[in-house]
Enzyme design. Structure first.
Site, short mmCIF file in Angstrom:
data_model
loop_
_atom_site.label_atom_id
_atom_site.label_comp_id
_atom_site.label_asym_id
_atom_site.label_seq_id
_atom_site.Cartn_x
_atom_site.Cartn_y
_atom_site.Cartn_z
N SER A 14 0.82 -1.21 0.00
CA SER A 14 0.00 0.00 0.00
C SER A 14 0.85 1.26 0.00
CB SER A 14 -0.90 0.00 1.25
OG SER A 14 -1.55 1.25 1.40
N TYR A 63 -2.33 5.38 -4.41
CA TYR A 63 -3.39 6.35 -4.20
C TYR A 63 -3.02 7.60 -4.98
CZ TYR A 63 -5.52 3.76 -0.31
OH TYR A 63 -6.16 2.82 0.45
N THR A 84 -5.89 2.46 -6.92
CA THR A 84 -7.15 2.46 -6.18
C THR A 84 -7.99 3.65 -6.60
OG1 THR A 84 -6.26 1.26 -4.28
CG2 THR A 84 -8.18 2.64 -3.89
N LYS A 138 -8.40 -0.95 -9.10
CA LYS A 138 -9.11 -1.48 -7.93
C LYS A 138 -10.23 -0.53 -7.51
CE LYS A 138 -8.16 -3.06 -3.18
NZ LYS A 138 -8.94 -2.10 -2.39
N HIS A 150 -13.73 -1.53 -1.37
CA HIS A 150 -12.77 -1.11 -0.34
C HIS A 150 -13.07 -1.79 0.99
CE1 HIS A 150 -9.44 1.86 -0.25
NE2 HIS A 150 -9.57 1.72 1.06
#
Length: 396
Positions: free
Chosen positions: A107, A130, A156, A252, A276
């Site tokens: 992440s 992100y 994402t 995603k 999520h």
């Protein structure tokens, strides 16, 4: 060593061992948590067809996800703050995934940095991005992932703004965490966790602190993260990120057939049907319930994966038999990590693998590629009796 036969066994140990604020961070959803619950409970509505007198020898769960060989169709999902569930958590999870032969996804909001994980592993891992307002930071982050030889970029799409998660607010779980008297008291009872954290390589967001101008420690981090998620993210920006990356891209957060078709247009290599983990739009349908509609929309033109609610190898089989080409576990591996560190992640993967293998056999299948809807009994109204009202042209 306790006898671990299910993911729930690991969850019970995890709950005892990890501070409440980090347990709640993983084991919660937004608002009423309806979507969080239904991600798992909707799997229970799908039944399996038992077959007998079939040669079950020579079984294999091996397959591919975005062209990479995997021991089973399961990847470790990107989970923020993994390094606070267990000291050096991202490194330990990545090592367990590598040894088992499944992908690990790091992440952006990890504790261990891209470079930390790359240094601790020998095979490429995936990096989750992100999109931030700070375009210079995003460009440098992408380059760092390239330099670390990450083999896929997972973008994402469903966190342009943060959904409200009541437990996190009450626990002071933010970036960085805001400690209250209650959380400090709970932390004091988790001495095993605390002793390990003293020796952790990092205890802040390794991909951010020291890599953003003006953010040198956790004190600077809160103000920066509060305004960084990009609410203006659109398909043009996604296409530009894909071009900048130049490698395999997985999108995603797809939970609508129209969005799946848009992902196809921008040339994604795969999409992940995901809400999520129920942590964003509460009231959205579960991932497994939306999977058939999305598959019908894009067919085999793009690889479709599923994330959300998977707690067993049977859940993996159901998703694959529905038509997914891969699945992701987040909470399931976090339970193992928080319970036992790297061996716990390995044990979570072993549990899921064994359940998948045995269930395949009892369904009369020996290869993952042969799984299909013929292995399932699906309620006639599994897609739901929902009516999508047409958009009012006058309001467009």
């Amino acid at each position: 060593m306790p006898v671990i036969t299910s993911i729930d066994d690991l969850k019970r140990i995890y709950k005892r061992r990890v501070p409440q604020m980090f347990y709640d961070y993983a084991e919660s959803g937004s608002w009423t948590e309806q979507t969080f619950r239904e991600n798992s409970s909707d799997f229970d509505q799908i039944r399996l067809r038992q077959r007998v007198a079939v040669d079950m020898s020579g079984r294999s769960t091996a397959t591919q996800m975005v062209g990479e060989d995997v021991a089973m169709p399961v990847a470790l999902a990107p989970v923020g703050l993994t390094g606070m569930q267990c000291a050096d958590g991202e490194i330990k999870a990545a090592r367990a995934a590598e040894a088992f032969g499944v992908p690990f996804t790091l992440s952006t909001m990890s504790i261990n940095s891209i470079e930390d994980v790359a240094e601790a592993t020998t095979k490429p891992f995936w990096f989750q991005l992100y999109t931030m307002r700070d375009q210079d930071y995003v460009s440098r982050l992408i380059q760092r992932a390239k330099d670390a030889k990450c083999s896929a970029l997972v973008i994402t799409l469903d966190l342009q703004i943060l959904g409200q998660r009541h437990k996190d607010l009450k626990n002071g779980l933010s970036a960085p965490p805001k400690l209250t008297a209650k959380t400090i008291a709970n932390l004091a009872t988790k001495w095993g966790w605390g002793i390990e954290m003293l020796s952790a390589k990092r205890r802040h967001f390794g991909n951010i602190v020291g890599h953003v101008h003006g953010v040198t420690d956790n004190a600077d981090l809160g103000a920066w993260t509060a305004e960084q998620f990009d609410p203006a993210l659109d398909w043009d920006k996604i296409a530009k990120i894909k071009e900048k990356w130049g490698g395999k891209v997985i999108l995603k957060g797809i939970l609508d057939a129209e969005d799946a078709r848009m992902a196809l247009k921008v040339g994604a290599d795969a999409i992940i049907v995901s809400n999520h983990g129920g942590r964003q739009l509460d009231g959205a349908l579960s991932s497994i319930r939306m999977l058939p509609e999305i598959l019908d929309a894009v067919g085999d033109q793009i690889e479709v994966h599923l994330d959300g609610g998977i707690r067993s190898g049977q859940d993996v089989l159901k998703a694959m038999a529905m038509g997914a080409k891969g699945t992701y576990i987040g909470r399931a591996f976090i339970y193992g990590l928080g319970a036992m560190g790297q061996p716990g992640v390995t044990r979570a993967l072993e549990v899921i693998h064994r359940e998948l293998d045995l269930t395949m056999a009892l369904c009369g299948e020996t290869q993952v590629a042969n799984l299909g809807r013929h292995n399932l009994l699906i309620p006639r109204n599994f897609g739901g009796d929902w009516q999508e009202w047409p958009r009012d042209p006058a309001k467009c």
